[in-house]
Write a protein that holds these residues in place. Structure first.
Motif, PDB file in Angstrom:
ATOM      1  N   GLY A 228      21.896 -16.409   4.060  1.00 27.76           N
ATOM      2  CA  GLY A 228      22.379 -17.462   4.277  1.00 27.76           C
ATOM      3  C   GLY A 228      23.263 -18.144   4.483  1.00 27.76           C
ATOM      4  O   GLY A 228      23.777 -16.741   4.990  1.00 27.76           O
ATOM      5  N   TRP A 229      23.503 -18.034   5.735  1.00 31.52           N
ATOM      6  CA  TRP A 229      24.812 -19.012   6.513  1.00 31.52           C
ATOM      7  C   TRP A 229      25.864 -19.013   5.439  1.00 31.52           C
ATOM      8  O   TRP A 229      26.888 -18.843   6.184  1.00 31.52           O
ATOM      9  N   ASP A 230      26.025 -19.023   4.593  1.00 34.55           N
ATOM     10  CA  ASP A 230      27.160 -19.128   3.479  1.00 34.55           C
ATOM     11  C   ASP A 230      27.088 -17.728   3.094  1.00 34.55           C
ATOM     12  O   ASP A 230      27.625 -17.411   2.460  1.00 34.55           O
ATOM     13  N   GLY A 231      26.412 -16.059   4.082  1.00 30.18           N
ATOM     14  CA  GLY A 231      26.844 -15.359   3.469  1.00 30.18           C
ATOM     15  C   GLY A 231      26.275 -13.976   1.953  1.00 30.18           C
ATOM     16  O   GLY A 231      26.743 -12.965   2.014  1.00 30.18           O
ATOM     17  N   LEU A 232      25.516 -15.154   1.441  1.00 27.97           N
ATOM     18  CA  LEU A 232      25.326 -14.955   0.412  1.00 27.97           C
ATOM     19  C   LEU A 232      23.056 -14.474   0.125  1.00 27.97           C
ATOM     20  O   LEU A 232      23.021 -14.991   1.097  1.00 27.97           O
ATOM     21  N   ALA A 233      23.723 -12.886  -0.319  1.00 29.10           N
ATOM     22  CA  ALA A 233      21.762 -12.729  -0.072  1.00 29.10           C
ATOM     23  C   ALA A 233      21.916 -13.067  -1.762  1.00 29.10           C
ATOM     24  O   ALA A 233      22.606 -12.911  -3.165  1.00 29.10           O
ATOM     25  N   LEU A 234      20.275 -14.282  -2.616  1.00 27.80           N
ATOM     26  CA  LEU A 234      19.508 -14.397  -3.991  1.00 27.80           C
ATOM     27  C   LEU A 234      18.414 -13.724  -3.942  1.00 27.80           C
ATOM     28  O   LEU A 234      17.452 -12.815  -2.675  1.00 27.80           O
ATOM     29  N   GLN A 235      18.256 -12.836  -5.062  1.00 24.80           N
ATOM     30  CA  GLN A 235      16.571 -12.752  -5.888  1.00 24.80           C
ATOM     31  C   GLN A 235      16.162 -13.743  -6.388  1.00 24.80           C
ATOM     32  O   GLN A 235      17.201 -14.253  -7.829  1.00 24.80           O
ATOM     33  N   TRP A 236      15.232 -13.836  -6.221  1.00 27.62           N
ATOM     34  CA  TRP A 236      14.437 -14.968  -6.979  1.00 27.62           C
ATOM     35  C   TRP A 236      13.628 -14.522  -8.106  1.00 27.62           C
ATOM     36  O   TRP A 236      12.535 -14.130  -7.577  1.00 27.62           O
ATOM     37  N   ASP A 237      13.498 -15.178  -9.054  1.00 29.28           N
ATOM     38  CA  ASP A 237      12.340 -14.802 -10.534  1.00 29.28           C
ATOM     39  C   ASP A 237      10.780 -15.911  -9.890  1.00 29.28           C
ATOM     40  O   ASP A 237      11.654 -16.901 -10.287  1.00 29.28           O
ATOM     41  N   LEU A 238      10.226 -15.224  -9.046  1.00 33.71           N
ATOM     42  CA  LEU A 238       9.073 -17.010  -8.801  1.00 33.71           C
ATOM     43  C   LEU A 238       7.898 -17.169 -10.553  1.00 33.71           C
ATOM     44  O   LEU A 238       7.914 -18.162 -10.558  1.00 33.71           O
ATOM     45  N   ASP A 239       8.303 -16.289 -11.461  1.00 38.04           N
ATOM     46  CA  ASP A 239       7.784 -16.935 -12.907  1.00 38.04           C
ATOM     47  C   ASP A 239       8.676 -17.815 -12.971  1.00 38.04           C
ATOM     48  O   ASP A 239       8.061 -18.701 -14.429  1.00 38.04           O
ATOM     49  N   THR A 240       9.782 -18.171 -12.531  1.00 41.02           N
ATOM     50  CA  THR A 240      11.066 -19.201 -13.583  1.00 41.02           C
ATOM     51  C   THR A 240      11.222 -20.412 -12.485  1.00 41.02           C
ATOM     52  O   THR A 240      11.963 -20.694 -12.745  1.00 41.02           O
ATOM     53  N   GLY A 241      11.204 -19.590 -11.468  1.00 36.38           N
ATOM     54  CA  GLY A 241      11.768 -20.671 -10.088  1.00 36.38           C
ATOM     55  C   GLY A 241      13.496 -20.170 -10.467  1.00 36.38           C
ATOM     56  O   GLY A 241      13.681 -21.147  -9.403  1.00 36.38           O
ATOM     57  N   GLN A 242      13.828 -19.394 -10.758  1.00 33.96           N
ATOM     58  CA  GLN A 242      15.637 -19.101 -10.667  1.00 33.96           C
ATOM     59  C   GLN A 242      15.983 -17.946 -10.250  1.00 33.96           C
ATOM     60  O   GLN A 242      15.475 -16.959  -9.594  1.00 33.96           O
ATOM     61  N   ILE A 243      17.496 -18.309  -9.887  1.00 36.01           N
ATOM     62  CA  ILE A 243      18.250 -17.396  -9.578  1.00 36.01           C
ATOM     63  C   ILE A 243      18.200 -15.876 -10.736  1.00 36.01           C
ATOM     64  O   ILE A 243      18.313 -16.253 -11.614  1.00 36.01           O
ATOM     65  N   ALA A 244      17.677 -14.627 -10.203  1.00 37.26           N
ATOM     66  CA  ALA A 244      17.497 -12.866 -10.868  1.00 37.26           C
ATOM     67  C   ALA A 244      19.560 -12.663 -10.322  1.00 37.26           C
ATOM     68  O   ALA A 244      19.830 -11.732 -11.577  1.00 37.26           O
ATOM     69  N   ARG A 245      19.575 -12.531  -9.615  1.00 30.88           N
ATOM     70  CA  ARG A 245      20.639 -11.871  -8.993  1.00 30.88           C
ATOM     71  C   ARG A 245      21.495 -12.738  -7.384  1.00 30.88           C
ATOM     72  O   ARG A 245      20.505 -12.817  -6.932  1.00 30.88           O
ATOM     73  N   ARG A 246      22.355 -12.156  -7.752  1.00 37.75           N
ATOM     74  CA  ARG A 246      23.592 -12.752  -6.946  1.00 37.75           C
ATOM     75  C   ARG A 246      24.002 -11.448  -5.481  1.00 37.75           C
ATOM     76  O   ARG A 246      24.534 -10.516  -6.729  1.00 37.75           O
ATOM     77  N   PHE A 247      23.722 -11.375  -4.610  1.00 38.09           N
ATOM     78  CA  PHE A 247      24.295  -9.925  -3.345  1.00 38.09           C
ATOM     79  C   PHE A 247      25.403 -10.491  -2.656  1.00 38.09           C
ATOM     80  O   PHE A 247      25.185 -11.639  -1.976  1.00 38.09           O
ATOM     81  N   VAL A 248      27.291 -10.110  -3.457  1.00 38.28           N
ATOM     82  CA  VAL A 248      27.562 -11.778  -2.653  1.00 38.28           C
ATOM     83  C   VAL A 248      28.648 -10.093  -1.539  1.00 38.28           C
ATOM     84  O   VAL A 248      29.252  -9.234  -2.422  1.00 38.28           O
ATOM     85  N   ALA A 249      28.636  -9.766  -0.495  1.00 39.03           N
ATOM     86  CA  ALA A 249      29.476  -9.420   0.041  1.00 39.03           C
ATOM     87  C   ALA A 249      30.759  -9.879   0.895  1.00 39.03           C
ATOM     88  O   ALA A 249      31.654 -10.158  -0.113  1.00 39.03           O
ATOM     89  N   HIS A 250      30.958 -10.371   2.281  1.00 45.80           N
ATOM     90  CA  HIS A 250      32.508 -10.720   2.134  1.00 45.80           C
ATOM     91  C   HIS A 250      32.338 -11.954   2.925  1.00 45.80           C
ATOM     92  O   HIS A 250      33.088 -12.297   3.893  1.00 45.80           O
ATOM     93  N   GLY A 251      30.880 -13.029   2.832  1.00 43.95           N
ATOM     94  CA  GLY A 251      30.933 -14.258   3.504  1.00 43.95           C
ATOM     95  C   GLY A 251      30.716 -13.769   4.366  1.00 43.95           C
ATOM     96  O   GLY A 251      30.758 -15.455   5.351  1.00 43.95           O
ATOM     97  N   ALA A 252      30.403 -13.237   5.677  1.00 47.68           N
ATOM     98  CA  ALA A 252      30.234 -13.810   7.230  1.00 47.68           C
ATOM     99  C   ALA A 252      28.532 -13.577   6.562  1.00 47.68           C
ATOM    100  O   ALA A 252      27.462 -13.605   5.934  1.00 47.68           O
ATOM    101  N   GLN A 253      28.206 -14.843   7.824  1.00 47.06           N
ATOM    102  CA  GLN A 253      26.384 -15.519   7.813  1.00 47.06           C
ATOM    103  C   GLN A 253      25.906 -14.040   8.105  1.00 47.06           C
ATOM    104  O   GLN A 253      25.927 -13.458   9.014  1.00 47.06           O
ATOM    105  N   LEU A 254      24.766 -14.447   7.414  1.00 45.35           N
ATOM    106  CA  LEU A 254      23.403 -13.057   7.067  1.00 45.35           C
ATOM    107  C   LEU A 254      22.467 -13.960   8.347  1.00 45.35           C
ATOM    108  O   LEU A 254      21.993 -14.724   8.132  1.00 45.35           O
ATOM    109  N   ALA A 255      22.418 -12.995   9.010  1.00 48.83           N
ATOM    110  CA  ALA A 255      21.258 -12.339  10.134  1.00 48.83           C
ATOM    111  C   ALA A 255      19.728 -12.240   9.994  1.00 48.83           C
ATOM    112  O   ALA A 255      18.568 -12.844  10.208  1.00 48.83           O
TER     113      ALA A 255
END
Length: 586
Positions: A228-255
């Motif tokens: 997303g534009w918030d600079g976060l990359a998220l890994q989601w688990d479709l079995d639970t519909g919840q976030i499994a892990r967060r990938f936080v870099a330097h805050g720049a918008q991810l394209a």
């Protein structure tokens, strides 16, 4: 008589009840007889525990393995537009099943549309005059698209009629079109059905604080990744519909975000199409490159004896061996020119390496050089781009050697391309590294993708160039051993920035979209010495003057689909999705 009729009925009922009682008695006697036999033999049979259920192979993987092009490694491709899908507004995202049975588009008006491509290209319905004017098609005749259904993309969990629609900047779809995913401007990700009850919102997921710019499914399709534009990359688990892990870099918008493909998805590349030239053990080198990840042995070699490029020996200890034996690193990257036929500035030639040119002995001896002539020394090392604040360290040999096969790549709007190990702990600074960039590399990277075998990365730049990295080998392009920058493909200066890049299944051709046109590059041969003077790319007409938001090529290399939109940043759009027919040139 009425009385006699009623008596007959009663008799019939009594007879039926007697028959049922006889059947029940026979069943009861048989059960008792079986119990007495078991008691006489003093053998008591206890019910055995149920055997574990063995699940059969899911249909999607076998089907995907059969989706291969008719010609695996053609010399080139001929790409022509055959179908146009006019949209009322710009289209920001595309997604399709591997077999191209379902093609979904996401537009600025907040609608998701599902198209039937095969019915469109095999039918006889052509664009009308108003549609041709809308799509900007002046010459030729294109077929019209066949739409199945369409539905809204709500920006909030509320499904009422008052709920607003959100522009669709990202899409993903299940390989069998059972469900799909769409991103919103508010950070919500919607899980909806596609094949059955199209568009029914099944579950909204909240995680981002801004627009969701990219979605990518895991290989097992039991989870997915979002950027997303918030600079976060998220890994989601479709079995639970919840976030499994967060990938936080330097805050720049991810394209862009992409999962590294499996190396076994495509056959081995033949030697005549390989970039390995005049190197010993070519077949072993190709197999080593196809696997994508060498074995981490102490000797730095795989079982075939080919250097893996992941050893951690000092650079001084490896330079003489590389120069004398012409190892895979030299043959792949030592004399690799860029797209204009000149060696890449990021490659440092060893001073002690012997010359590869053969000088003819015939003719007069050259005159001695004047005493005042100064022979230039080796080219200075390139200066790396300054690291953004809180950015990960540059990926080097020691850190990359610990990476697993499960890798994702993210590209930020400031031009940084970062690799993440999905199996590493979430602690900061571990399992993450960014690719080295020169100080001359401009920011504003809108698109980046993997090669089909997961060995190379292509990143489009604002100055009309495409950087090509190879993550199989470590080179000396930066201050340490880093994934090698093979070459830089340069489009004409008038083409302006590269807004989208997509790789073809053969692993040699890529399509990059600029503001003027789409260009088909042979990335494997671009800049080669023997290719000097030949046309480096082909023009794929279609979006004249419109910014291309996304392109996709199906695994069997039959169709190239391109959409026009600005993805929420800036730029004009043609408001049309083109379906191109791909024909291999043998």
């Amino acid at each position: 008589m009425p009385g006699s009729d009623s008596e007959d009925d009663i008799d019939d009922v009594e007879f039926d009840n007697d028959a049922e009682e006889d059947i029940e008695q026979e069943i009861f006697d048989a059960i008792e007889a079986g119990a007495e036999d078991a008691t006489d033999g003093e053998v008591v049979c206890h019910p055995s525990p149920p055997l574990p259920r063995t699940r059969s192979l899911s249909p999607p993987p076998p089907r995907r393995s059969q989706l291969l092009p008719s010609v695996l490694y053609p010399r080139s491709y001929t790409v022509e537009a055959i179908c146009a899908l006019p949209h009322p507004v710009p289209t920001h995202s595309l997604a399709s099943t591997p077999c191209m049975t379902h093609l979904v588009t996401g537009s600025e008006d907040g609608y998701i549309r599902d198209y039937d491509i095969f019915t469109a290209v095999n039918g006889k319905v052509f664009l009308t005059a108003p549609q041709r004017h809308h799509a900007g098609v002046v010459e030729g005749s294109l077929k019209a698209g066949q739409i199945r259904s369409w539905w809204e993309n709500p920006e909030t969990p509320t499904t009422s009629a008052d709920a607003g629609r959100s522009p669709v900047h990202s899409l993903a779809i299940h390989s069998e079109a059972l469900w799909g995913l769409s991103g919103t401007n508010t950070g919500q990700i919607n899980l909806f059905t596609v094949r059955h009850e199209p568009g029914r919102l099944f579950h909204p997921m909240q995680g981002h604080r801004g627009p969701v710019s990219a979605l990518s499914l895991q290989h097992d399709e039991r989870g997915f990744f979002s950027a997303g534009w918030d600079g976060l990359a998220l890994q989601w688990d479709l079995d639970t519909g919840q976030i499994a892990r967060r990938f936080v870099a330097h805050g720049a918008q991810l394209a862009a975000l992409a999962v590294r493909p499996l190396s076994s998805d495509y056959p081995n590349i033949p030697p005549q199409f390989s970039q390995v030239k005049n190197a010993p053990n070519v077949s072993a080198s190709i197999e080593h490159g196809r696997l994508g990840r060498p074995s981490h042995s102490n000797s730095g070699e795989d079982p075939s004896g080919v250097p893996t490029g992941r050893h951690t020996l000092p650079l001084e200890a490896r330079a003489p061996a590389d120069a004398d034996t012409h190892s895979e690193a030299d043959s792949l990257f030592g004399d690799e020119p860029d797209a204009e036929g000149q060696p890449d500035d990021s490659l440092d030639a060893a001073p002690s390496a012997p010359s590869q040119l053969s000088v003819p002995s015939a003719g007069p001896a050259p005159a001695p050089l004047p005493a005042t002539l100064v022979v230039p020394g080796p080219k200075p090392s390139p200066v790396p781009a300054p690291a953004p604040k809180n950015a990960p360290q540059i990926l080097d040999a020691s850190s990359y050697a610990t990476f697993s096969q499960d890798i994702i790549m993210t590209a930020a709007i400031d031009g940084q391309v970062v690799l993440w190990d999905c199996r590493a702990p979430s602690s900061t600074g571990y399992g993450v590294g960014r690719l080295w960039m020169s100080e001359k590399t401009p920011p504003w990277c809108l698109s980046a993708c993997w090669s089909p075998n997961g060995s190379q990365i292509y990143a489009g730049r604002r100055n009309g160039t495409v950087d090509v990295w190879d993550v199989r080998q470590l080179g000396r392009s930066g201050p340490a051993d880093v994934p090698r920058l093979l070459k830089t493909l340069r489009n004409p200066p008038s083409s302006r920035m590269v807004s989208c890049v997509v790789a073809f299944p053969d692993g040699r051709h890529i399509a990059c979209a600029c503001s003027d046109n789409i260009r088909l590059w042979n990335a494997a041969e671009a800049g080669e010495v023997d290719a000097k003077g030949r046309m480096q790319f082909k023009i794929i007409p279609g979006h004249h003057g419109g910014m291309v938001s996304q392109m996709l090529v199906d695994p069997s290399a039959r169709f190239l689909v391109s959409a026009s939109g600005n993805r929420g940043w800036h730029g004009e759009a043609t408001r049309t999705v083109f379906v191109h027919d791909i024909k291999p040139n043998i």
